[in-house]
Design an enzyme around this catalytic site. Structure first.
Site, PDB file in Angstrom:
ATOM      1  N   LYS A   1       7.430 -46.326 -80.244  1.00  0.00           N
ATOM      2  CA  LYS A   1       7.536 -47.766 -79.993  1.00  0.00           C
ATOM      3  C   LYS A   1       8.227 -48.023 -78.661  1.00  0.00           C
ATOM      4  CE  LYS A   1       7.504 -52.248 -80.549  1.00  0.00           C
ATOM      5  NZ  LYS A   1       8.091 -53.114 -81.560  1.00  0.00           N
TER       6      LYS A   1
ATOM      7  N   LYS B   1      15.678 -56.199 -74.978  1.00  0.00           N
ATOM      8  CA  LYS B   1      16.313 -55.356 -76.007  1.00  0.00           C
ATOM      9  C   LYS B   1      15.547 -54.045 -76.160  1.00  0.00           C
ATOM     10  CE  LYS B   1      15.238 -54.865 -80.204  1.00  0.00           C
ATOM     11  NZ  LYS B   1      14.705 -55.055 -81.571  1.00  0.00           N
TER      12      LYS B   1
END
Lengths: 293, 293
Positions: free
Chosen positions: A171, A239
């Site tokens: 990811k 983030k």
């Protein structure tokens, strides 16, 4: 059918939990804010007061939380979910968090006789609603096969990437490519615009060649339309790039363009554009350069 | 059929000129080294001793040269090609050079009653051989329509992007996206590898999602195979990014990731990898990080 616990009913978690209910799974839910809990209970779920209470009564525990500290708190810290698991339970953390915490969760689960997968997704709220998420999974083949019927309710493109943490690494790699490619498209289209060339014509000319990508197609079009409604929020992409940079730092690897793009996302957040779509990276370039040239 | 002059019979120019001969165009050629000239003459072309001698006897003059100074010298400088054009001739520069020189060529052509297009290509030597190049064109609609039958011999995806220089701006934008996306893929796959995750699995997991691109597919695979035979040479991509950065500098526009990737290509050239495929950007990251982590 196995009973599923679901903690974290936000933009992503709420539609995912609803899809599991629709597929017939008995569902126990928990969330900080109660609006989504009520909706799920009306749809047939049971509510539990805290993470530990969910953990005690389920066969599979899914978490879908905003950030690494949330997963830490719910599963390992004061939420005490893992401590309260029955042996044989499978924990599936679908949040996008650090590979390091995915490995800690897997290890903590093993200690209580449970199993764990890290299974972050991509595809956004639309993918969550339509059950078409891409799911990148880290963990054992046995755990993966046990979870596969659930993953098939939630997503389409499902890959067991490797051992614990590998889903989060995949990811992070995904977010690196998406973020840096958005910046590439922003630089290319702004170069055209500032040189007096219609960026829409350049976009069209480039779509047939080697520059072709989903990002050029979709995010390039958002830039041309000056439409930066999310989509995926800049502060969340910041983030995710911070997770990638931290995973890289731990192994002594510099990621120069990822670092640059993280800082440009920080500029967006600093300009109160953190809730704008990540395609708003183009605004930073436009603000940095003189529009009269 | 109009007589075509062709100056520059390198890796790209030689197969393009051969395709024009095959399509039946009378061809007058010139090149510094004589091997390619002999091949074209054997195939039916006429040779001329210098650029001016080509210019005097053709209806369309095509140049396919390595860099901006070469185009400057052949068309505007000591080569004196433009000064020797007959009125009504169309100059088509298919080299990848600065938008600024494309505008100077167009203006010099107008002064002698000729017309000009900038028409850089992408698709590499394979595209040149197969007549499947993408062609990005700057200039007038009339000149574009006159050139279109020739472009259709050479390429497939042909776009009139805008006025003089717009073809070069589109090509620069293309090279920005391709170069920065290669770096994005290099950072993502190296992040996976250094974190102990099989980069081939990550590549596979990412191909179905938003990170999908031709670069991820093709250049990502070259990185996995550790195969950096060109393809497109790093030192030429460095040249193209320098053109983009110069065009950006002229209008006061910073291109942070393009600048970063240009410097990383400089590192490749400095490590005598300038003739390696641009996918070799991944080697810089691997060299910068510790393999034992």
């Amino acid at each position: 059918m196995e009973t599923i616990g679901f903690i974290g009913l936000g933009i992503m978690g709420r539609p995912m939990a609803l899809n599991l209910l629709k597929a017939g799974y008995p569902l126990v839910v928990h969330n900080r804010s109660q609006g989504a809990v009520k909706e799920l209970v009306n749809a047939g779920a049971t509510a539990a007061d805290n993470p530990a209470a969910v953990a005690k009564q389920v066969d599979i525990l899914i978490t879908m939380l905003p950030d690494t500290p949330d997963v830490d708190q719910v599963l390992l810290g004061s939420g005490q979910a893992i401590k309260n698991l029955r042996p044989g339970t499978l924990v599936i953390d679908m949040s996008t968090v650090s590979p390091a915490i995915a490995r800690r969760v897997a290890s903590a689960a093993r200690e209580v006789g449970a199993d764990a997968l890290d299974a972050p997704v991509s595809g956004g709220d639309v993918g969550a609603q339509e059950g078409t998420l891409s799911i990148m999974v880290g963990g054992s083949k046995e755990a993966f096969e046990r979870a596969l019927p659930i993953f098939k309710v939630l997503g389409k493109n499902i890959t067991l990437v490797g051992e614990a943490g590998a889903g989060q690494v995949a990811k992070a790699a995904n977010q690196v490519i998406v973020g840096v490619t958005i910046q590439a498209v922003a630089e290319a289209l702004t170069l055209a615009k500032r040189n007096g060339v219609d960026p829409a014509m350049v976009h069209q000319a480039l779509m047939g060649g080697f520059a072709q990508s989903k990002i050029l197609e979709i995010h390039g079009q958002r830039m041309l339309d000056n439409n930066h409604k999310p989509g995926f929020k800049s502060r969340l992409h910041r983030k995710d790039l911070s997770i990638a940079l931290e995973a890289a730092r731990e192994v002594g690897l510099p990621l120069p363009c990822t670092g640059m793009v993280r800082e440009l996302f920080s500029a967006l957040v600093g300009q109160e554009q953190g809730d704008a779509d990540h395609s708003a990276l183009v605004k930073i370039l436009e603000n940095l350069s003189s529009p009269n040239n």
